[in-house]
Design an enzyme around this catalytic site. Structure first.
Site, PDB file in Angstrom:
ATOM      1  N   HIS A   1      50.244  48.595  90.894  1.00 13.87           N
ATOM      2  CA  HIS A   1      49.102  48.717  91.695  1.00 13.87           C
ATOM      3  C   HIS A   1      48.705  49.859  91.914  1.00 13.87           C
ATOM      4  O   HIS A   1      47.830  50.698  91.644  1.00 13.87           O
ATOM      5  CB  HIS A   1      49.860  48.718  93.088  1.00 13.87           C
ATOM      6  CG  HIS A   1      50.228  47.367  93.860  1.00 13.87           C
ATOM      7  ND1 HIS A   1      49.161  46.871  94.469  1.00 13.87           N
ATOM      8  CD2 HIS A   1      51.656  46.693  93.837  1.00 13.87           C
ATOM      9  CE1 HIS A   1      49.650  45.732  94.584  1.00 13.87           C
ATOM     10  NE2 HIS A   1      51.290  45.504  94.549  1.00 13.87           N
TER      11      HIS A   1
ATOM     12  N   GLU B   1      57.675  37.446  93.280  1.00 13.01           N
ATOM     13  CA  GLU B   1      56.792  37.751  94.508  1.00 13.01           C
ATOM     14  C   GLU B   1      55.969  36.825  94.154  1.00 13.01           C
ATOM     15  O   GLU B   1      54.308  37.103  93.498  1.00 13.01           O
ATOM     16  CB  GLU B   1      56.153  38.967  94.357  1.00 13.01           C
ATOM     17  CG  GLU B   1      57.049  39.844  94.373  1.00 13.01           C
ATOM     18  CD  GLU B   1      56.500  41.508  94.137  1.00 13.01           C
ATOM     19  OE1 GLU B   1      55.853  41.837  94.191  1.00 13.01           O
ATOM     20  OE2 GLU B   1      57.862  42.197  94.646  1.00 13.01           O
TER      21      GLU B   1
ATOM     22  N   ARG C   1      47.748  50.664  94.762  1.00 14.96           N
ATOM     23  CA  ARG C   1      48.335  51.982  95.428  1.00 14.96           C
ATOM     24  C   ARG C   1      48.407  53.492  95.291  1.00 14.96           C
ATOM     25  O   ARG C   1      49.348  53.641  93.572  1.00 14.96           O
ATOM     26  CB  ARG C   1      49.695  51.284  95.828  1.00 14.96           C
ATOM     27  CG  ARG C   1      51.241  51.856  96.584  1.00 14.96           C
ATOM     28  CD  ARG C   1      51.512  50.958  95.948  1.00 14.96           C
ATOM     29  NE  ARG C   1      51.612  49.877  96.625  1.00 14.96           N
ATOM     30  CZ  ARG C   1      52.562  48.453  96.535  1.00 14.96           C
ATOM     31  NH1 ARG C   1      54.060  48.991  95.959  1.00 14.96           N
ATOM     32  NH2 ARG C   1      52.370  47.551  97.223  1.00 14.96           N
TER      33      ARG C   1
ATOM     34  N   HIS D   1      52.113  38.606  94.239  1.00 15.69           N
ATOM     35  CA  HIS D   1      51.777  39.422  93.454  1.00 15.69           C
ATOM     36  C   HIS D   1      51.312  39.159  92.008  1.00 15.69           C
ATOM     37  O   HIS D   1      51.122  38.209  91.651  1.00 15.69           O
ATOM     38  CB  HIS D   1      53.077  40.124  92.996  1.00 15.69           C
ATOM     39  CG  HIS D   1      52.290  41.153  92.259  1.00 15.69           C
ATOM     40  ND1 HIS D   1      53.647  42.963  92.706  1.00 15.69           N
ATOM     41  CD2 HIS D   1      52.585  41.470  91.020  1.00 15.69           C
ATOM     42  CE1 HIS D   1      53.550  43.667  92.097  1.00 15.69           C
ATOM     43  NE2 HIS D   1      52.264  43.454  90.841  1.00 15.69           N
TER      44      HIS D   1
ATOM     45  N   ASP E   1      48.128  42.334  95.548  1.00 11.10           N
ATOM     46  CA  ASP E   1      48.804  41.117  96.451  1.00 11.10           C
ATOM     47  C   ASP E   1      47.887  40.665  97.811  1.00 11.10           C
ATOM     48  O   ASP E   1      47.147  40.738  98.423  1.00 11.10           O
ATOM     49  CB  ASP E   1      50.287  42.260  97.707  1.00 11.10           C
ATOM     50  CG  ASP E   1      51.087  42.693  96.388  1.00 11.10           C
ATOM     51  OD1 ASP E   1      51.275  42.595  96.422  1.00 11.10           O
ATOM     52  OD2 ASP E   1      51.641  43.368  97.652  1.00 11.10           O
TER      53      ASP E   1
END
Length: 268
Positions: A151, A240, A106, A243, A158
């Site tokens: 990320h 999460e 990301r 994740h 994810d």
């Protein structure tokens, strides 16, 4: 100076100015953008069987629009992380399942986009699905949004598990009624993954991997993913279920900002 010579000099000056602007524009266009280090790869080149549903390339996410930096819907990772996912996929395929990734590397500009959105308290377009029980003023304090993301270091992804053969998922259509991410699976936005108890990116304690309220097949599905990946060197973020970070990270302290695109991966 004669009228003709003045006119000629004016033309020459104008042409010179035009050439200067053109040269500057060419230089600006030729300036390369940030590129990935050589050990970043597209996951599909390591394992083309892993399903990719890159949510931040689409408007179906908690912001409600495509996120900055996602120029193409591809999963980009450091090579060690991609190779470890390949090993996980080989094991799942033998059981009749497949991995599916929602997000991988990301860019920092995407994280900045999240931060701007979180600071705009009037924008609650996707609240009903992704954070129905969370006041938007709490997103930073409760840890749902941060100024840095693992990320951006390239070894975090994810993901979920899909039963094969994978059923097609109908596309998200902006404007349609939203259903909370922790509603029963048959009510939530359709996802061809196993039922994990909540949808992806659900801002709610029910998304915590080992939340005791998640039991039965939903808990078993989470543990299928967790046990598989942890045995291969991945570490789960407890808040999460989707994740995971591959350890050791090649870039534990570097946050990259090259865009998600094939061009970013070309050899320099």
């Amino acid at each position: 100076m004669t009228r003709l010579s003045r006119a000629a000099r004016g033309v020459i000056t104008a042409v010179a100015a035009l050439l200067t602007v053109t040269a500057a524009s060419t230089t600006a266009r030729a300036t390369p953008g940030p590129r990935a280090p050589r050990d970043f790869v597209a996951l599909s080149t390591v394992d083309p069987t892993i399903i990719q549903e890159m949510r931040y390339f689409t408007p179906h996410n908690f912001v409600g629009e495509r996120i900055d930096g996602y120029q193409q819907p591809i999963c980009v990772l450091t090579r060690p992380a991609a190779q470890a996912l390949h090993q996980a996929q080989r094991q799942l395929l033998r059981q009749g399942y497949s991995l599916k990734v929602y997000d991988c590397y990301r860019p920092q500009r995407a994280v900045d986009h999240f931060v701007r959105w979180a600071e705009d308290l009037d924008d609650e377009t996707m609240k009903a699905e992704f954070y129905p029980n969370v006041d938007k003023t709490r997103l930073f304090a409760d840890g749902y949004i941060a100024e840095k993301s693992g990320h951006s270091r390239g070894s975090t992804m994810d993901l979920t598990v899909v039963k094969l053969p994978a059923r097609p998922t109908r596309p998200y259509v902006p404007g349609r009624p939203l259903v909370s991410c922790y509603a029963p699976k048959f009510q939530r936005f359709p996802d061809n993954s196993l039922d994990m108890g909540t949808g992806f990116d659900c801002f709610d304690p029910l998304a915590h991997t080992l939340d005791p309220r998640i039991q039965g097949p939903q808990r078993a599905n989470r543990l299928l993913l967790k046990n598989l990946l942890e045995n291969l060197g991945f570490v789960n973020l407890a808040e999460e279920w989707w994740h995971y970070t591959y350890k050791p990270e090649p870039y534990p302290n570097t946050y990259f900002d090259f865009p998600v695109t094939w061009k970013s991966l070309t050899k320099h």
